[in-house]
Scaffold this active site. Structure first.
Site, short mmCIF file in Angstrom:
data_model
loop_
_atom_site.label_atom_id
_atom_site.label_comp_id
_atom_site.label_asym_id
_atom_site.label_seq_id
_atom_site.Cartn_x
_atom_site.Cartn_y
_atom_site.Cartn_z
N ARG A 38 15.48 9.42 -18.40
CA ARG A 38 14.83 9.55 -19.78
C ARG A 38 15.35 10.58 -20.61
O ARG A 38 15.33 10.48 -22.06
CB ARG A 38 13.50 9.68 -19.24
CG ARG A 38 12.69 8.44 -19.15
CD ARG A 38 11.60 8.51 -18.07
NE ARG A 38 11.15 7.18 -17.72
CZ ARG A 38 11.86 6.19 -16.90
NH1 ARG A 38 13.08 6.92 -16.14
NH2 ARG A 38 11.47 5.13 -16.54
N ASP A 147 -5.44 10.44 -23.83
CA ASP A 147 -4.23 10.52 -23.19
C ASP A 147 -3.28 11.32 -24.02
O ASP A 147 -3.45 11.60 -25.20
CB ASP A 147 -3.70 8.99 -23.23
CG ASP A 147 -2.84 8.90 -22.09
OD1 ASP A 147 -1.64 9.13 -22.06
OD2 ASP A 147 -3.23 8.28 -21.14
#
Length: 279
Positions: A38, A147
């Protein structure tokens, strides 16, 4: 085509320490492949020449936009409707009645789901309240959900789900609260979407959690497993400060508040064990 940048051991350690300070999420060597892949994706997406140039830009960016991109791709969001449903049973069979006993009719009951992921948990709570708590009309019930990942928050607000996400929903609930969307997806009722207030929150940032107060019930499931002992304790104390006296918190089945903080007391109900902020 240029070769992908190489992430050295020193680079990984430097990044892992930085990400931990920012989010409380700890990456050990076992996550090396996941993190490196990533990181390389983000380095290439930004056009940086190397990890070093990318990391310098990341640390000194003014608007935090790249940090948010990085958080979005480094966090795992695995969920589905009615996951660990025994805690929702406990919610409607025990917790809400205890909370309601401390309030007058018409007063607010606040339920907070963090992390929201793509919305399955807060929407599951809403469905349980509508279907299985007969006193819902007596109180002003508020469902909040948060979140750190802005991508999943956008998905939660959209409210469209795969067959896998809805596979454990009773057929009657699927029919009542969802409509077909495209070939094989399901869109949740816009009334339910409007019933949940979504927001971005980083549990490691005090300024983010200070905006939450008087929370009666917290669902914080399968998040703290990604933290180390110190950041778990910080998060547990931050959540404690958001809660009303006598409020409850539900953790994931493999998580134990007793190993994180001594602030809470253990409550055992027929359906589940939960933790309570003393009154």
């Amino acid at each position: 085509m240029a070769a992908p940048p190489v992430i050295t051991d020193a680079d990984f350690q430097k990044f892992a320490e930085f990400f931990y300070r920012k989010t409380g999420i700890h990456f050990d060597e076992g996550k090396r492949y996941f993190v490196d892949k990533r990181l390389v994706d983000r380095i290439q997406a930004t056009g940086a020449e190397s990890f070093r140039s990318y990391f310098v830009a990341l640390r000194f960016e003014a608007d935090g936009a790249e940090m948010q991109h990085l958080v979005n791709c480094m966090t795992v969001n695995e969920t589905y409707f009615f996951r660990e449903a025994y805690q929702f049973d406990c919610l409607v069979n025990n917790l809400l009645d205890e909370v309601a006993a401390r309030k007058r009719p018409g007063q607010r009951i606040r339920i907070w789901s963090i992390p929201s992921s793509t919305g399955e948990e807060p929407y599951s709570i809403a469905i349980y309240l509508l279907e299985r708590w007969p006193r819902i009309d007596e109180f002003d019930v508020e469902i909040l959900s948060s979140d750190i990942d802005t991508t999943v928050l956008a998905s939660a607000r959209r409210g469209v789900y795969s067959p896998r996400s809805v596979q454990y929903l009773p057929p009657a609930y699927l029919k009542k609260y969802f409509t077909r969307h495209g070939q094989d997806e399901w869109a949740i009722s816009r009334d339910l979407v409007s019933a949940v207030e979504f927001s971005r929150v980083n549990l490691s940032e005090g300024a983010d959690t200070r905006q939450f107060r008087d929370i009666d019930i917290v669902f914080c499931r399968n998040l703290l497993i990604y933290f180390d002992d110190l950041s778990r304790r910080v998060a547990a104390e931050a959540l404690y400060d958001t809660m009303s006296p006598g409020g409850f918190i539900c953790l994931g089945h493999s998580e134990s508040m007793s190993r994180m903080s001594s602030l809470y007391t253990v409550r055992r109900f027929p359906d589940a064990m939960v933790y309570q902020k003393p009154q």
